[in-house]
Design an enzyme around this catalytic site. Sequence first.
Site, PDB file in Angstrom:
ATOM      1  N   SER A 282       0.842  -1.190   0.000  1.00 28.92           N
ATOM      2  CA  SER A 282       0.000   0.000   0.000  1.00 28.92           C
ATOM      3  C   SER A 282       0.879   1.242   0.000  1.00 28.92           C
ATOM      4  O   SER A 282       2.000   1.230   0.508  1.00 28.92           O
ATOM      5  CB  SER A 282      -0.900   0.003   1.240  1.00 28.92           C
ATOM      6  OG  SER A 282      -1.465   1.273   1.460  1.00 28.92           O
ATOM      7  N   SER A 283       0.337   2.323  -0.530  1.00 28.24           N
ATOM      8  CA  SER A 283       1.076   3.590  -0.543  1.00 28.24           C
ATOM      9  C   SER A 283       1.295   4.151   0.856  1.00 28.24           C
ATOM     10  O   SER A 283       2.113   5.055   1.041  1.00 28.24           O
ATOM     11  CB  SER A 283       0.331   4.625  -1.403  1.00 28.24           C
ATOM     12  OG  SER A 283      -0.958   4.869  -0.869  1.00 28.24           O
ATOM     13  N   CYS A 284       0.595   3.607   1.856  1.00 31.34           N
ATOM     14  CA  CYS A 284       0.764   4.104   3.221  1.00 31.34           C
ATOM     15  C   CYS A 284       2.118   3.724   3.811  1.00 31.34           C
ATOM     16  O   CYS A 284       2.453   4.157   4.921  1.00 31.34           O
ATOM     17  CB  CYS A 284      -0.364   3.631   4.130  1.00 31.34           C
ATOM     18  SG  CYS A 284      -0.306   1.867   4.516  1.00 31.34           S
TER      19      CYS A 284
ATOM     20  N   TYR B 123      -0.669  -0.896   9.993  1.00 28.72           N
ATOM     21  CA  TYR B 123      -0.735  -1.591   8.710  1.00 28.72           C
ATOM     22  C   TYR B 123       0.523  -1.312   7.898  1.00 28.72           C
ATOM     23  O   TYR B 123       1.101  -2.215   7.280  1.00 28.72           O
ATOM     24  CB  TYR B 123      -1.984  -1.121   7.959  1.00 28.72           C
ATOM     25  CG  TYR B 123      -2.212  -1.785   6.626  1.00 28.72           C
ATOM     26  CD1 TYR B 123      -2.718  -3.076   6.549  1.00 28.72           C
ATOM     27  CD2 TYR B 123      -1.950  -1.115   5.440  1.00 28.72           C
ATOM     28  CE1 TYR B 123      -2.947  -3.683   5.329  1.00 28.72           C
ATOM     29  CE2 TYR B 123      -2.173  -1.713   4.206  1.00 28.72           C
ATOM     30  CZ  TYR B 123      -2.672  -2.997   4.158  1.00 28.72           C
ATOM     31  OH  TYR B 123      -2.890  -3.600   2.945  1.00 28.72           O
TER      32      TYR B 123
ATOM     33  N   LYS C 139       3.409  -3.908   6.266  1.00 30.18           N
ATOM     34  CA  LYS C 139       3.680  -3.971   4.830  1.00 30.18           C
ATOM     35  C   LYS C 139       5.138  -3.632   4.508  1.00 30.18           C
ATOM     36  O   LYS C 139       5.725  -4.200   3.578  1.00 30.18           O
ATOM     37  CB  LYS C 139       2.720  -3.041   4.073  1.00 30.18           C
ATOM     38  CG  LYS C 139       1.294  -3.565   4.020  1.00 30.18           C
ATOM     39  CD  LYS C 139       1.237  -4.897   3.291  1.00 30.18           C
ATOM     40  CE  LYS C 139      -0.149  -5.496   3.236  1.00 30.18           C
ATOM     41  NZ  LYS C 139      -0.167  -6.792   2.534  1.00 30.18           N
TER      42      LYS C 139
ATOM     43  N   THR D 215      -1.726   2.454  -5.149  1.00 31.30           N
ATOM     44  CA  THR D 215      -2.395   3.595  -4.544  1.00 31.30           C
ATOM     45  C   THR D 215      -3.745   3.122  -4.019  1.00 31.30           C
ATOM     46  O   THR D 215      -4.004   1.927  -3.924  1.00 31.30           O
ATOM     47  CB  THR D 215      -2.548   4.721  -5.577  1.00 31.30           C
ATOM     48  OG1 THR D 215      -3.058   5.895  -4.916  1.00 31.30           O
ATOM     49  CG2 THR D 215      -3.483   4.325  -6.717  1.00 31.30           C
TER      50      THR D 215
ATOM     51  N   HIS E 109     -12.761   1.886   3.109  1.00 34.83           N
ATOM     52  CA  HIS E 109     -11.997   3.046   2.688  1.00 34.83           C
ATOM     53  C   HIS E 109     -12.947   4.134   2.167  1.00 34.83           C
ATOM     54  O   HIS E 109     -14.144   3.923   2.038  1.00 34.83           O
ATOM     55  CB  HIS E 109     -10.994   2.649   1.612  1.00 34.83           C
ATOM     56  CG  HIS E 109      -9.879   1.796   2.132  1.00 34.83           C
ATOM     57  ND1 HIS E 109      -9.813   0.443   1.909  1.00 34.83           N
ATOM     58  CD2 HIS E 109      -8.790   2.109   2.885  1.00 34.83           C
ATOM     59  CE1 HIS E 109      -8.721  -0.049   2.485  1.00 34.83           C
ATOM     60  NE2 HIS E 109      -8.097   0.932   3.092  1.00 34.83           N
TER      61      HIS E 109
END
Length: 316
Positions: A108-110, A137, A141, A165, A180
């Site tokens: 994920s982009s996070c 999270y 990742k 994204t 989300h």
Amino acid sequence: MEKNTKIYIAGHRGMVGSAVCRSLEKKGYTNLIGRTSKELDLKNQQAVLDFLQKEKPVAIIDAAARVGGILANNDFPYQFLMENMQIQNNLIDSALKAGIEKFVFLGSSCIYPKFAPQPLKEEYLLTDSLEPTNEWYAIAKITGVKLCQAIRKQFNKDYVSLMPTNLYGHYDNFDLQTSHVLPAMIRKFHEAKENNHADVVLWGSGTPMREFLFVDDMAEAVVYALENELPEYLYNVGSGKDITIRELAETIQNVIGHQGQIIWDTEKPDGTPRKLMDVSKMKSIGWQYSTELNEGIEKTYDWYLENIGSFKEVKM
């Protein structure tokens, strides 16, 4: 890769996993395997190793994860950190032990720092602190990315990480407690429309900017990674375009046909101010997205209407 190559898709019933299955089947792949959580508990290390040693897939796509929005990440930090680490670590380690040469890890982009320069480049990983509302999270990742990088470096196996994204589309989670922003908005605007076009209350100021990618496009990127040996260990996957949350809300409102007012609850958190992916690396090796946001929202809303009676509330 031959069309009869055995490919294991972890999380094959989820939004991303099911899209990957559809994409592979469309391209003629005939030997896809998947297991439900009841059939195979990915949090059970021995069970995962036994499964992979028995089935011996040539490639693994890790689309399995515990996912959710700001509220879910805030309320259940332990589950988001521990369960995601268990799932991915068991899959990655067992793949290595079972001699599997090809592994595609989805993140994920996070994973990128909260205030990293925009657009987000792969090399910004671990250069600053994370967004606190989803760091649990993100840390899990990041660990997965680093595990795949380490295997690539130490054992010279084709393990690659794709960082999408914000994804949306068929089989999305529309539960208001755990979803989300985009699917949550679809549900809110639809229900408000059904309720005589009642006003819709949305979190935050509407000013943060977000990038979105239709899940079928993400699936195409995964297939591309399967069919090609990518030269680097980490790639961003997105559209390379972003819009404000306010613009997103107005777009969804227009697609659904809701005529009420939008009320912004500024007491609620906004999250990261901006998250735009630099997707130049994927573009340079021959892949880019194809579904524009308005078209993707229309397809997602059509799917939502077709399946509205089958949704179950998610329990943490």
